[in-house]
Design an enzyme around this catalytic site. Structure first.
Site, PDB file in Angstrom:
ATOM      1  N   ARG A   6      58.396  37.703  14.127  1.00 44.93           N
ATOM      2  CA  ARG A   6      58.065  38.140  15.474  1.00 44.93           C
ATOM      3  C   ARG A   6      59.277  38.681  16.202  1.00 44.93           C
ATOM      4  NH1 ARG A   6      55.334  32.566  17.100  1.00 44.93           N
ATOM      5  NH2 ARG A   6      57.074  31.938  15.847  1.00 44.93           N
ATOM      6  N   ARG A  62      58.111  54.445  11.593  1.00 46.13           N
ATOM      7  CA  ARG A  62      57.751  55.491  10.633  1.00 46.13           C
ATOM      8  C   ARG A  62      58.906  56.435  10.347  1.00 46.13           C
ATOM      9  NH1 ARG A  62      52.590  55.655  13.833  1.00 46.13           N
ATOM     10  NH2 ARG A  62      51.171  54.348  12.645  1.00 46.13           N
ATOM     11  N   CYS A  74      49.668  50.337  16.403  1.00 49.15           N
ATOM     12  CA  CYS A  74      49.968  50.045  17.805  1.00 49.15           C
ATOM     13  C   CYS A  74      48.696  49.605  18.508  1.00 49.15           C
ATOM     14  CB  CYS A  74      50.512  51.285  18.509  1.00 49.15           C
ATOM     15  SG  CYS A  74      52.221  51.653  18.145  1.00 49.15           S
ATOM     16  N   GLU A  77      48.426  44.931  24.518  1.00 48.01           N
ATOM     17  CA  GLU A  77      48.508  43.483  24.700  1.00 48.01           C
ATOM     18  C   GLU A  77      47.393  43.064  25.667  1.00 48.01           C
ATOM     19  OE1 GLU A  77      49.976  39.829  23.887  1.00 48.01           O
ATOM     20  OE2 GLU A  77      50.787  41.668  23.031  1.00 48.01           O
ATOM     21  N   ARG A  89      55.950  44.155  21.782  1.00 42.59           N
ATOM     22  CA  ARG A  89      55.972  43.028  20.842  1.00 42.59           C
ATOM     23  C   ARG A  89      55.722  43.552  19.428  1.00 42.59           C
ATOM     24  NH1 ARG A  89      53.395  41.055  25.488  1.00 42.59           N
ATOM     25  NH2 ARG A  89      54.013  38.985  26.182  1.00 42.59           N
ATOM     26  N   TYR A 107      63.983  37.983  20.188  1.00 43.06           N
ATOM     27  CA  TYR A 107      63.510  38.224  21.551  1.00 43.06           C
ATOM     28  C   TYR A 107      64.686  38.739  22.367  1.00 43.06           C
ATOM     29  CZ  TYR A 107      59.344  35.801  20.107  1.00 43.06           C
ATOM     30  OH  TYR A 107      58.191  35.455  19.448  1.00 43.06           O
ATOM     31  N   ARG A 115      59.553  33.085  24.226  1.00 42.99           N
ATOM     32  CA  ARG A 115      59.800  31.994  23.281  1.00 42.99           C
ATOM     33  C   ARG A 115      61.278  31.607  23.311  1.00 42.99           C
ATOM     34  NH1 ARG A 115      56.133  30.440  19.251  1.00 42.99           N
ATOM     35  NH2 ARG A 115      57.593  28.725  19.118  1.00 42.99           N
TER      36      ARG A 115
END
Length: 121
Positions: A6, A62, A74, A77, A89, A107, A115
């Protein structure tokens, strides 16, 4: 074993240049910190908040050498009241022998609040 890697980053303004630069910074850090080779990546999901509309972040992935055959998608959210704004994200699904504890999640900028327990690793 497939593991999720992530990452997230925020931008200051909704511009193609900033979206591309921030996504590039985030992806390179995720790839470098986890020694990710494109041939071991099953897929990549990239989400953006509603206030990011000037570019597709997937364009960055890409354009990286060796990544042209990795499936990338894509998406938006989920809109939640008082959620972090201008956030990109990334979720990479990677074939790896690493344990979940060995994965370095990334992050950056204001996304650290998502997080803080993982961002400080």
């Amino acid at each position: 074993m497939i593991r999720g890697v992530r990452g997230a980053i925020t931008i200051q303004e909704n511009s193609e240049k900033e979206i591309i630069q921030a996504t590039d910074r985030l992806l390179h850090k995720m790839i470098d910190e986890n020694q990710i080779m494109p041939e071991y990546v099953a897929s990549v999901f990239i989400s953006v908040t509603d206030d990011i509309t000037d570019a597709f972040p997937a364009k960055v992935l890409r354009s990286l050498e060796g990544w042209s055959y990795v499936p990338v998608m894509c998406m938006k959210e989920i809109s939640v009241s008082n959620a972090l704004e201008k956030c990109i994200r990334v979720m990479m699904h990677v074939n790896t022998a690493k344990s979940q504890q060995e994965i370095n999640h990334v992050y950056l900028e204001d996304a650290v609040v998502l997080r803080p327990d993982l961002a400080s690793k």
